[in-house]
Design a protein around this motif. Sequence first.
Motif, PDB file in Angstrom:
ATOM      1  N   VAL A  89      49.655  33.795  29.663  1.00  0.00           N
ATOM      2  CA  VAL A  89      48.237  33.538  29.869  1.00  0.00           C
ATOM      3  C   VAL A  89      47.685  34.653  30.747  1.00  0.00           C
ATOM      4  CG1 VAL A  89      46.553  31.905  30.788  1.00  0.00           C
ATOM      5  CG2 VAL A  89      48.634  31.076  29.680  1.00  0.00           C
ATOM      6  N   PRO A  90      46.656  35.354  30.272  1.00  0.00           N
ATOM      7  CA  PRO A  90      46.132  36.463  31.075  1.00  0.00           C
ATOM      8  C   PRO A  90      45.463  35.962  32.348  1.00  0.00           C
ATOM      9  CG  PRO A  90      44.751  36.084  29.159  1.00  0.00           C
ATOM     10  CD  PRO A  90      45.939  35.172  29.027  1.00  0.00           C
ATOM     11  N   LEU A  91      45.574  36.772  33.381  1.00  0.00           N
ATOM     12  CA  LEU A  91      44.939  36.464  34.653  1.00  0.00           C
ATOM     13  C   LEU A  91      43.874  37.517  34.900  1.00  0.00           C
ATOM     14  CD1 LEU A  91      44.733  34.982  37.385  1.00  0.00           C
ATOM     15  CD2 LEU A  91      46.456  36.596  38.231  1.00  0.00           C
ATOM     16  N   LEU A  92      42.635  37.086  35.047  1.00  0.00           N
ATOM     17  CA  LEU A  92      41.543  37.993  35.362  1.00  0.00           C
ATOM     18  C   LEU A  92      41.245  37.874  36.845  1.00  0.00           C
ATOM     19  CD1 LEU A  92      39.241  37.189  32.319  1.00  0.00           C
ATOM     20  CD2 LEU A  92      40.909  39.030  32.543  1.00  0.00           C
ATOM     21  N   HIS A  93      41.053  39.015  37.476  1.00  0.00           N
ATOM     22  CA  HIS A  93      40.822  39.022  38.917  1.00  0.00           C
ATOM     23  C   HIS A  93      39.645  39.935  39.233  1.00  0.00           C
ATOM     24  CE1 HIS A  93      41.591  39.135  43.194  1.00  0.00           C
ATOM     25  NE2 HIS A  93      41.605  40.456  43.127  1.00  0.00           N
ATOM     26  N   TRP A  94      38.667  39.411  39.912  1.00  0.00           N
ATOM     27  CA  TRP A  94      37.545  40.211  40.380  1.00  0.00           C
ATOM     28  C   TRP A  94      37.606  40.271  41.889  1.00  0.00           C
ATOM     29  CZ3 TRP A  94      37.047  37.042  36.167  1.00  0.00           C
ATOM     30  CH2 TRP A  94      36.501  37.616  35.022  1.00  0.00           C
ATOM     31  N   PRO A  95      37.683  41.488  42.429  1.00  0.00           N
ATOM     32  CA  PRO A  95      37.707  41.564  43.891  1.00  0.00           C
ATOM     33  C   PRO A  95      36.388  41.088  44.483  1.00  0.00           C
ATOM     34  CG  PRO A  95      37.960  43.748  42.846  1.00  0.00           C
ATOM     35  CD  PRO A  95      37.800  42.741  41.767  1.00  0.00           C
ATOM     36  N   ALA A  96      36.482  40.498  45.642  1.00  0.00           N
ATOM     37  CA  ALA A  96      35.270  40.020  46.327  1.00  0.00           C
ATOM     38  C   ALA A  96      34.430  41.211  46.743  1.00  0.00           C
ATOM     39  CB  ALA A  96      35.659  39.192  47.540  1.00  0.00           C
ATOM     40  N   ARG A  97      33.142  41.043  46.659  1.00  0.00           N
ATOM     41  CA  ARG A  97      32.228  42.097  47.128  1.00  0.00           C
ATOM     42  C   ARG A  97      32.185  42.094  48.638  1.00  0.00           C
ATOM     43  NH1 ARG A  97      26.843  42.562  43.507  1.00  0.00           N
ATOM     44  NH2 ARG A  97      27.847  43.732  41.848  1.00  0.00           N
ATOM     45  N   VAL A  98      32.294  43.246  49.188  1.00  0.00           N
ATOM     46  CA  VAL A  98      32.223  43.380  50.639  1.00  0.00           C
ATOM     47  C   VAL A  98      30.885  44.032  50.989  1.00  0.00           C
ATOM     48  CG1 VAL A  98      33.285  44.419  52.670  1.00  0.00           C
ATOM     49  CG2 VAL A  98      34.719  43.628  50.763  1.00  0.00           C
ATOM     50  N   GLY A  99      30.178  43.416  51.926  1.00  0.00           N
ATOM     51  CA  GLY A  99      28.931  44.009  52.412  1.00  0.00           C
ATOM     52  C   GLY A  99      27.744  43.585  51.740  1.00  0.00           C
TER      53      GLY A  99
END
Length: 100
Positions: A90-100
Amino acid sequence: MQLYCRPGAARFVAATWRLRLGADATVWRRAEAIEAGWFGPVRPQVVGRIGDVIVNCTGPVAVVDSIRMRPVLLRLVGLHGSTTPDETAVPLLHWPARVG
């Protein structure tokens, strides 16, 4: 799918299912599945909960209980629960949190 057999019948049941399903499934007896690690560590007090024969469809087949399943479920195109890459990768999609 886990099958619970009459005492002494598991060897014959497994052989019959292996013959019928061929390369489209892996069919294990309880001890084989436990030894292969399918259930992780198994405590002696829970061994009896595991079916006498375990069937894992890996090809374009499915095994269903047409007596217990509702007719609408029998018409489904696909079923889940195998160990094929389509089921386990199962693919895992990851979006980094926006900083600032």
